[in-house]
Design a protein around this motif. Sequence first.
Motif, PDB file in Angstrom:
ATOM      1  N   SER A   1      -3.861   2.160  -0.062  1.00  0.00           N
ATOM      2  CA  SER A   1      -4.578   1.004   0.478  1.00  0.00           C
ATOM      3  C   SER A   1      -4.950   0.041  -0.639  1.00  0.00           C
ATOM      4  CB  SER A   1      -5.837   1.448   1.232  1.00  0.00           C
ATOM      5  OG  SER A   1      -6.776   2.025   0.351  1.00  0.00           O
ATOM      6  N   GLU A   2      -5.300  -1.173  -0.233  1.00  0.00           N
ATOM      7  CA  GLU A   2      -5.784  -2.202  -1.138  1.00  0.00           C
ATOM      8  C   GLU A   2      -6.860  -2.978  -0.400  1.00  0.00           C
ATOM      9  OE1 GLU A   2      -2.205  -4.383  -1.887  1.00  0.00           O
ATOM     10  OE2 GLU A   2      -2.241  -5.397   0.046  1.00  0.00           O
ATOM     11  N   TRP A   3      -7.589  -3.819  -1.123  1.00  0.00           N
ATOM     12  CA  TRP A   3      -8.661  -4.601  -0.525  1.00  0.00           C
ATOM     13  C   TRP A   3      -8.307  -6.082  -0.614  1.00  0.00           C
ATOM     14  CZ3 TRP A   3     -12.754  -2.633   2.118  1.00  0.00           C
ATOM     15  CH2 TRP A   3     -12.841  -1.245   2.102  1.00  0.00           C
TER      16      TRP A   3
ATOM     17  N   ASP B   1     -15.039   5.942   1.550  1.00  0.00           N
ATOM     18  CA  ASP B   1     -14.034   5.005   2.059  1.00  0.00           C
ATOM     19  C   ASP B   1     -14.563   3.572   2.090  1.00  0.00           C
ATOM     20  OD1 ASP B   1     -12.076   7.009   2.526  1.00  0.00           O
ATOM     21  OD2 ASP B   1     -13.080   7.523   4.406  1.00  0.00           O
ATOM     22  N   GLY B   2     -15.832   3.401   2.417  1.00  0.00           N
ATOM     23  CA  GLY B   2     -16.407   2.063   2.544  1.00  0.00           C
ATOM     24  C   GLY B   2     -17.041   1.518   1.279  1.00  0.00           C
ATOM     25  N   ALA B   3     -17.168   2.329   0.226  1.00  0.00           N
ATOM     26  CA  ALA B   3     -17.834   1.886  -1.002  1.00  0.00           C
ATOM     27  C   ALA B   3     -17.242   0.595  -1.569  1.00  0.00           C
ATOM     28  CB  ALA B   3     -17.828   3.003  -2.039  1.00  0.00           C
ATOM     29  N   PRO B   4     -15.907   0.442  -1.619  1.00  0.00           N
ATOM     30  CA  PRO B   4     -15.378  -0.825  -2.150  1.00  0.00           C
ATOM     31  C   PRO B   4     -15.816  -2.051  -1.343  1.00  0.00           C
ATOM     32  CG  PRO B   4     -13.660   0.844  -2.164  1.00  0.00           C
ATOM     33  CD  PRO B   4     -14.822   1.414  -1.391  1.00  0.00           C
ATOM     34  N   PHE B   5     -15.935  -1.919  -0.021  1.00  0.00           N
ATOM     35  CA  PHE B   5     -16.400  -3.036   0.804  1.00  0.00           C
ATOM     36  C   PHE B   5     -17.749  -3.532   0.286  1.00  0.00           C
ATOM     37  CE2 PHE B   5     -19.020  -4.676   4.242  1.00  0.00           C
ATOM     38  CZ  PHE B   5     -18.202  -5.637   4.810  1.00  0.00           C
ATOM     39  N   TRP B   6     -18.677  -2.576   0.043  1.00  0.00           N
ATOM     40  CA  TRP B   6     -20.025  -2.932  -0.392  1.00  0.00           C
ATOM     41  C   TRP B   6     -20.048  -3.413  -1.836  1.00  0.00           C
ATOM     42  CZ3 TRP B   6     -22.867  -4.034   3.425  1.00  0.00           C
ATOM     43  CH2 TRP B   6     -22.667  -3.376   4.645  1.00  0.00           C
ATOM     44  N   GLU B   7     -19.155  -2.902  -2.683  1.00  0.00           N
ATOM     45  CA  GLU B   7     -19.075  -3.378  -4.066  1.00  0.00           C
ATOM     46  C   GLU B   7     -18.622  -4.838  -4.091  1.00  0.00           C
ATOM     47  OE1 GLU B   7     -16.510  -0.519  -5.964  1.00  0.00           O
ATOM     48  OE2 GLU B   7     -17.955   1.102  -5.622  1.00  0.00           O
ATOM     49  N   TYR B   8     -17.604  -5.173  -3.300  1.00  0.00           N
ATOM     50  CA  TYR B   8     -17.154  -6.565  -3.220  1.00  0.00           C
ATOM     51  C   TYR B   8     -18.240  -7.448  -2.607  1.00  0.00           C
ATOM     52  CZ  TYR B   8     -12.402  -5.283  -4.552  1.00  0.00           C
ATOM     53  OH  TYR B   8     -11.291  -4.851  -5.237  1.00  0.00           O
ATOM     54  N   ALA B   9     -18.909  -6.975  -1.569  1.00  0.00           N
ATOM     55  CA  ALA B   9     -19.974  -7.748  -0.924  1.00  0.00           C
ATOM     56  C   ALA B   9     -21.089  -8.063  -1.918  1.00  0.00           C
ATOM     57  CB  ALA B   9     -20.516  -6.999   0.286  1.00  0.00           C
TER      58      ALA B   9
ATOM     59  N   ILE C   1     -11.369  -6.825   3.098  1.00  0.00           N
ATOM     60  CA  ILE C   1     -11.055  -5.860   4.144  1.00  0.00           C
ATOM     61  C   ILE C   1      -9.947  -4.953   3.638  1.00  0.00           C
ATOM     62  CG2 ILE C   1     -10.164  -5.584   6.511  1.00  0.00           C
ATOM     63  CD1 ILE C   1     -12.994  -6.753   6.422  1.00  0.00           C
ATOM     64  N   GLN C   2     -10.070  -3.674   3.948  1.00  0.00           N
ATOM     65  CA  GLN C   2      -9.066  -2.693   3.538  1.00  0.00           C
ATOM     66  C   GLN C   2      -7.754  -2.973   4.267  1.00  0.00           C
ATOM     67  OE1 GLN C   2      -9.552   1.369   4.924  1.00  0.00           O
ATOM     68  NE2 GLN C   2      -9.184   2.132   2.849  1.00  0.00           N
ATOM     69  N   ALA C   3      -6.650  -2.849   3.528  1.00  0.00           N
ATOM     70  CA  ALA C   3      -5.320  -3.059   4.097  1.00  0.00           C
ATOM     71  C   ALA C   3      -4.404  -1.942   3.635  1.00  0.00           C
ATOM     72  CB  ALA C   3      -4.751  -4.402   3.667  1.00  0.00           C
ATOM     73  N   CYS C   4      -3.439  -1.617   4.456  1.00  0.00           N
ATOM     74  CA  CYS C   4      -2.418  -0.647   4.076  1.00  0.00           C
ATOM     75  C   CYS C   4      -1.586  -1.264   2.954  1.00  0.00           C
ATOM     76  CB  CYS C   4      -1.532  -0.312   5.276  1.00  0.00           C
ATOM     77  SG  CYS C   4      -0.248   0.900   4.879  1.00  0.00           S
ATOM     78  N   ALA C   5      -1.312  -0.492   1.904  1.00  0.00           N
ATOM     79  CA  ALA C   5      -0.538  -0.982   0.768  1.00  0.00           C
ATOM     80  C   ALA C   5       0.955  -0.713   0.904  1.00  0.00           C
ATOM     81  CB  ALA C   5      -1.069  -0.373  -0.527  1.00  0.00           C
ATOM     82  N   GLU C   6       1.366  -0.087   2.005  1.00  0.00           N
ATOM     83  CA  GLU C   6       2.802   0.127   2.236  1.00  0.00           C
ATOM     84  C   GLU C   6       3.463  -1.225   2.487  1.00  0.00           C
ATOM     85  OE1 GLU C   6       5.115   2.715   2.344  1.00  0.00           O
ATOM     86  OE2 GLU C   6       3.517   3.775   1.297  1.00  0.00           O
TER      87      GLU C   6
ATOM     88  N   PHE D   1     -10.509  -1.920   9.713  1.00  0.00           N
ATOM     89  CA  PHE D   1     -11.958  -1.845   9.577  1.00  0.00           C
ATOM     90  C   PHE D   1     -12.477  -1.104  10.786  1.00  0.00           C
ATOM     91  CE2 PHE D   1     -16.353  -3.065   9.449  1.00  0.00           C
ATOM     92  CZ  PHE D   1     -16.614  -3.126   8.089  1.00  0.00           C
ATOM     93  N   PRO D   2     -13.347  -0.117  10.595  1.00  0.00           N
ATOM     94  CA  PRO D   2     -13.962   0.287   9.343  1.00  0.00           C
ATOM     95  C   PRO D   2     -12.957   0.950   8.404  1.00  0.00           C
ATOM     96  CG  PRO D   2     -14.623   1.786  11.095  1.00  0.00           C
ATOM     97  CD  PRO D   2     -13.817   0.687  11.735  1.00  0.00           C
ATOM     98  N   PRO D   3     -13.283   0.948   7.098  1.00  0.00           N
ATOM     99  CA  PRO D   3     -12.379   1.567   6.127  1.00  0.00           C
ATOM    100  C   PRO D   3     -12.200   3.058   6.406  1.00  0.00           C
ATOM    101  CG  PRO D   3     -14.094   0.286   5.046  1.00  0.00           C
ATOM    102  CD  PRO D   3     -14.458   0.381   6.489  1.00  0.00           C
ATOM    103  N   ARG D   4     -10.993   3.536   6.140  1.00  0.00           N
ATOM    104  CA  ARG D   4     -10.711   4.965   6.315  1.00  0.00           C
ATOM    105  C   ARG D   4      -9.568   5.344   5.371  1.00  0.00           C
ATOM    106  NH1 ARG D   4     -10.470   2.251  11.095  1.00  0.00           N
ATOM    107  NH2 ARG D   4      -8.461   1.779  11.959  1.00  0.00           N
ATOM    108  N   PRO D   5      -9.387   6.625   5.143  1.00  0.00           N
ATOM    109  CA  PRO D   5      -8.411   7.041   4.129  1.00  0.00           C
ATOM    110  C   PRO D   5      -6.956   6.824   4.519  1.00  0.00           C
ATOM    111  CG  PRO D   5      -9.499   8.958   5.084  1.00  0.00           C
ATOM    112  CD  PRO D   5     -10.159   7.742   5.658  1.00  0.00           C
ATOM    113  N   CYS D   6      -6.646   6.835   5.804  1.00  0.00           N
ATOM    114  CA  CYS D   6      -5.250   6.810   6.241  1.00  0.00           C
ATOM    115  C   CYS D   6      -5.011   5.632   7.181  1.00  0.00           C
ATOM    116  CB  CYS D   6      -4.950   8.122   6.964  1.00  0.00           C
ATOM    117  SG  CYS D   6      -3.287   8.268   7.613  1.00  0.00           S
ATOM    118  N   CYS D   7      -3.871   4.979   7.014  1.00  0.00           N
ATOM    119  CA  CYS D   7      -3.506   3.868   7.890  1.00  0.00           C
ATOM    120  C   CYS D   7      -3.212   4.405   9.297  1.00  0.00           C
ATOM    121  CB  CYS D   7      -2.279   3.154   7.340  1.00  0.00           C
ATOM    122  SG  CYS D   7      -1.668   1.839   8.420  1.00  0.00           S
ATOM    123  N   PRO D   8      -3.866   3.872  10.320  1.00  0.00           N
ATOM    124  CA  PRO D   8      -3.602   4.344  11.685  1.00  0.00           C
ATOM    125  C   PRO D   8      -2.241   3.898  12.221  1.00  0.00           C
ATOM    126  CG  PRO D   8      -5.183   2.556  11.731  1.00  0.00           C
ATOM    127  CD  PRO D   8      -4.920   2.860  10.280  1.00  0.00           C
TER     128      PRO D   8
END
Length: 159
Positions: A70-72, A28-36, A43-48, A56-63
């Motif tokens: 999701s998108e970054w 879930d957090g790999a894209p954060f570190w790739e962009y960094a 930051i991960q955002a809901c794509a709906e 944050f922290p990144p997770r698979p489902c929007c709370p």
Amino acid sequence: MPGPTPGAVPVPMPTATEPLLSPVVDDDGAPFWEYAAQGELRIQACAEPDCGELRFPPRPCCPHCQSFDSEWRRMSGKGRVWSYVVPHPPLLPAYAAHAPYGVIVVELAEAPRIRLVGNLVTGPGAPLDSVPPERLRIGAKVQVVFTGDGLPQWVLERP
């Protein structure tokens, strides 16, 4: 004082030449570190379309809406010191040589509910103790910088 336990194997103590800790990267957090690693704070955002909440922290489902889409989103990297701590020894040996140093919690300008932890330094890759602890202030404006290996750190906007 009792001596060593017979048959015990001595465990070597880490030395101050050991590297500092690295983040544990999960799926879930790999894209954060790739962009960094590219020098971007995202930051991960809901794509709906009806939601769009940052998380944050990144997770698979929007709370908020339970969507798995999701998108970054790229952030400015600006924020303010929300809290801080100044570690003093005893610490892990690799960190003891740098103490005391500032560890700050940064509230992002675009997303005040999102807070990131990092070190306050004078510039990208500067030593952890490059900013004297007495310069730490709640509310101080900071900007993200990245080490050569993509670890986010923070610098004061007005040094």
